[in-house]
Write an enzyme that holds these catalytic residues in place. Sequence first.
Site, mmCIF file in Angstrom:
data_model
loop_
_atom_site.group_PDB
_atom_site.id
_atom_site.type_symbol
_atom_site.label_atom_id
_atom_site.label_comp_id
_atom_site.label_asym_id
_atom_site.label_seq_id
_atom_site.Cartn_x
_atom_site.Cartn_y
_atom_site.Cartn_z
ATOM 1 N N GLU A 204 -9.957 4.077 4.206
ATOM 2 C CA GLU A 204 -9.307 4.928 3.245
ATOM 3 C C GLU A 204 -9.835 4.524 1.843
ATOM 4 O OE1 GLU A 204 -5.138 5.588 5.975
ATOM 5 O OE2 GLU A 204 -5.094 4.432 4.029
ATOM 6 N N ASP B 286 0.957 -1.346 0.094
ATOM 7 C CA ASP B 286 0.012 0.111 -0.007
ATOM 8 C C ASP B 286 0.722 1.240 0.092
ATOM 9 O OD1 ASP B 286 -2.448 1.053 0.043
ATOM 10 O OD2 ASP B 286 -2.384 1.439 1.966
ATOM 11 N N GLN C 225 -2.865 2.430 15.048
ATOM 12 C CA GLN C 225 -1.697 2.912 14.347
ATOM 13 C C GLN C 225 -1.148 3.714 14.950
ATOM 14 O OE1 GLN C 225 -3.359 4.131 10.633
ATOM 15 N NE2 GLN C 225 -1.359 4.731 9.906
ATOM 16 N N THR D 20 -4.526 6.680 0.100
ATOM 17 C CA THR D 20 -5.890 7.422 0.270
ATOM 18 C C THR D 20 -6.077 8.583 -0.748
ATOM 19 O OG1 THR D 20 -5.718 6.991 2.742
ATOM 20 C CG2 THR D 20 -7.264 8.811 1.880
ATOM 21 N N GLU E 41 -9.353 12.606 8.101
ATOM 22 C CA GLU E 41 -9.298 14.103 7.227
ATOM 23 C C GLU E 41 -10.755 14.623 7.326
ATOM 24 O OE1 GLU E 41 -6.726 13.911 3.334
ATOM 25 O OE2 GLU E 41 -7.502 11.869 3.783
ATOM 26 N N HIS F 117 -3.885 14.310 0.869
ATOM 27 C CA HIS F 117 -3.563 13.545 1.915
ATOM 28 C C HIS F 117 -2.590 13.665 2.838
ATOM 29 C CE1 HIS F 117 -4.712 10.001 4.390
ATOM 30 N NE2 HIS F 117 -3.541 9.469 4.072
ATOM 31 N N TYR G 70 1.109 5.637 -0.463
ATOM 32 C CA TYR G 70 0.732 6.901 0.152
ATOM 33 C C TYR G 70 1.196 8.102 -0.898
ATOM 34 C CZ TYR G 70 1.232 10.185 4.470
ATOM 35 O OH TYR G 70 0.925 11.146 5.540
ATOM 36 N N GLU H 200 -9.314 4.187 -1.799
ATOM 37 C CA GLU H 200 -8.221 3.805 -2.546
ATOM 38 C C GLU H 200 -8.512 3.241 -3.941
ATOM 39 O OE1 GLU H 200 -4.649 2.261 -0.850
ATOM 40 O OE2 GLU H 200 -5.216 2.968 1.212
ATOM 41 N N TYR I 8 3.180 2.729 15.144
ATOM 42 C CA TYR I 8 3.919 2.823 13.946
ATOM 43 C C TYR I 8 5.096 3.385 13.868
ATOM 44 C CZ TYR I 8 3.525 8.059 13.420
ATOM 45 O OH TYR I 8 3.738 9.429 13.687
ATOM 46 N N ARG J 166 1.496 16.812 12.891
ATOM 47 C CA ARG J 166 2.917 17.879 12.953
ATOM 48 C C ARG J 166 2.521 19.122 12.713
ATOM 49 N NH1 ARG J 166 3.970 13.571 9.849
ATOM 50 N NH2 ARG J 166 4.079 15.127 7.794
ATOM 51 N N LYS K 68 -3.654 -1.926 10.304
ATOM 52 C CA LYS K 68 -3.901 -1.939 8.896
ATOM 53 C C LYS K 68 -4.314 -3.269 8.546
ATOM 54 C CE LYS K 68 -2.976 2.471 7.327
ATOM 55 N NZ LYS K 68 -3.927 3.124 6.401
ATOM 56 N N THR L 279 -8.520 -5.515 4.308
ATOM 57 C CA THR L 279 -8.694 -4.570 3.088
ATOM 58 C C THR L 279 -9.600 -5.097 2.272
ATOM 59 O OG1 THR L 279 -6.216 -4.400 3.402
ATOM 60 C CG2 THR L 279 -7.280 -4.012 1.382
ATOM 61 N N ASP M 79 -8.871 0.416 2.471
ATOM 62 C CA ASP M 79 -8.032 0.332 3.200
ATOM 63 C C ASP M 79 -8.284 0.725 4.854
ATOM 64 O OD1 ASP M 79 -5.485 -0.662 4.540
ATOM 65 O OD2 ASP M 79 -4.435 1.547 3.938
ATOM 66 N N ARG N 279 -6.824 3.799 13.772
ATOM 67 C CA ARG N 279 -6.221 5.017 13.808
ATOM 68 C C ARG N 279 -5.440 4.976 15.406
ATOM 69 N NH1 ARG N 279 -5.078 6.502 8.826
ATOM 70 N NH2 ARG N 279 -6.950 6.856 7.707
#
Length: 408
Positions: free
Chosen positions: A191, A117, A232, A338, A352, A124, A119, A193, A236, A133, A245, A249, A225, A229
């Site tokens: 997600e 998978d 994760q 995503t 999001e 996104h 990114y 996808e 992660y 961040r 994850k 799927t 996906d 959260r």
Amino acid sequence: MPPFDVPEGDPFGPHNLPYGVFSPPGSSERRVGVRLGDRVLDAGAAAHALGSPYASLLARPTLNPLLAAGRTAWSDVRRALTAWVTVPAHREAVEPLFHPLSSVTLHLPFEVADYVDFYASEHHARNVGRIFRPDAPDSLTPNWKHLPIGYHGRSGTVLVSGTDVVRPSGQRKAPTDPVPVFGPSVRLDIEAEVGFVVGAPSELGRPVPLGGFRDHVFGLCLLNDWSARDVQAWEYVPLGPFLGKSFATSVSAWITPLDALEEARVAPPERTHALLPYLDDADEEPGGYDLRISVAVNGHVVSEPPFSTMYWTAAQQLAHMTVNGASLRTGDLYGSGTVSGPAEGQRGSLLELTWNGRDALELPDGKRTFLEDGDVVTLSAWAPGPDGVRVGLGEVTGRVVPRADPAG
């Protein structure tokens, strides 16, 4: 109008012909099928009835033999199928081999080999960066514009559309918690996808160049996906997604061949950084696809992400995935990551859409930040086709069900 009674403009007309695997009514036997409107053609039986040299590839319980046969066979079979469902002379032989779509059982259409998978949506990635961040000078990580970031998933938990998704359990730890706790995820997300299905394998140690994409990738499908959260977030660092994850799927029961999407090919967004030669697609054919995706929760549309905005293309992802010499296997599946666009209504995840749970969605059946038990998520999509006709992609639906043993 084609002779097989498909309404003009049907997104699953003879210009599309996606492949799947089905069981006829009252039978557990699995057959390769092709969708035409609201019916399914038994492709293996049709090939046998009409003396096709590819009958042995189509008379199988999975698409893998056809996938492995390569691009020439894919094109030949598609031409034959198009003739079988449009040429009046074939109607007498083929008509009895159709089944109503509502009467068949659909299965996972191919045996999944490896699953990766990516990114690849800048919108996104920037949204996620701003959420987690907020004080960073750039919402993207330093490597993001230089390579398609990805992770290896779990092929054994790829599910066909319509399969219930059991709420996963795992460790989670909020920033204010002194120690982690174990239990069902309370921040279950989706997600939106697109998945790409590899047909022809490659040799170990020999990278696949950008120009080899269409020789190895058979087609695409919608992919959800599912993401825990909270699990994760705790697990992660430093190696990336794992249990958050790998529990499920979901993919469509229908694989749309790339040859059905010629009119949907578009150039990707303008590159802002120079790319290394193996990723530089400036002189390649347009690598993007204009796919219009819709995300619905309990029948209510919450987002419409545009796939045309994806920064990294499927060809670049394939090139990067193999540049170290890793080989492709028939049935490999890789997800785009995503799909999110620049507008708020084009975000492909609840993370999001609710800005990490801060802004609840208003649905007809109540507010949502993340998914509740019983929620049904449906992804659907279409692409521009010939003469203004749409090409429909098979939908992906999954219902969240509680874990039977939530304590642990």
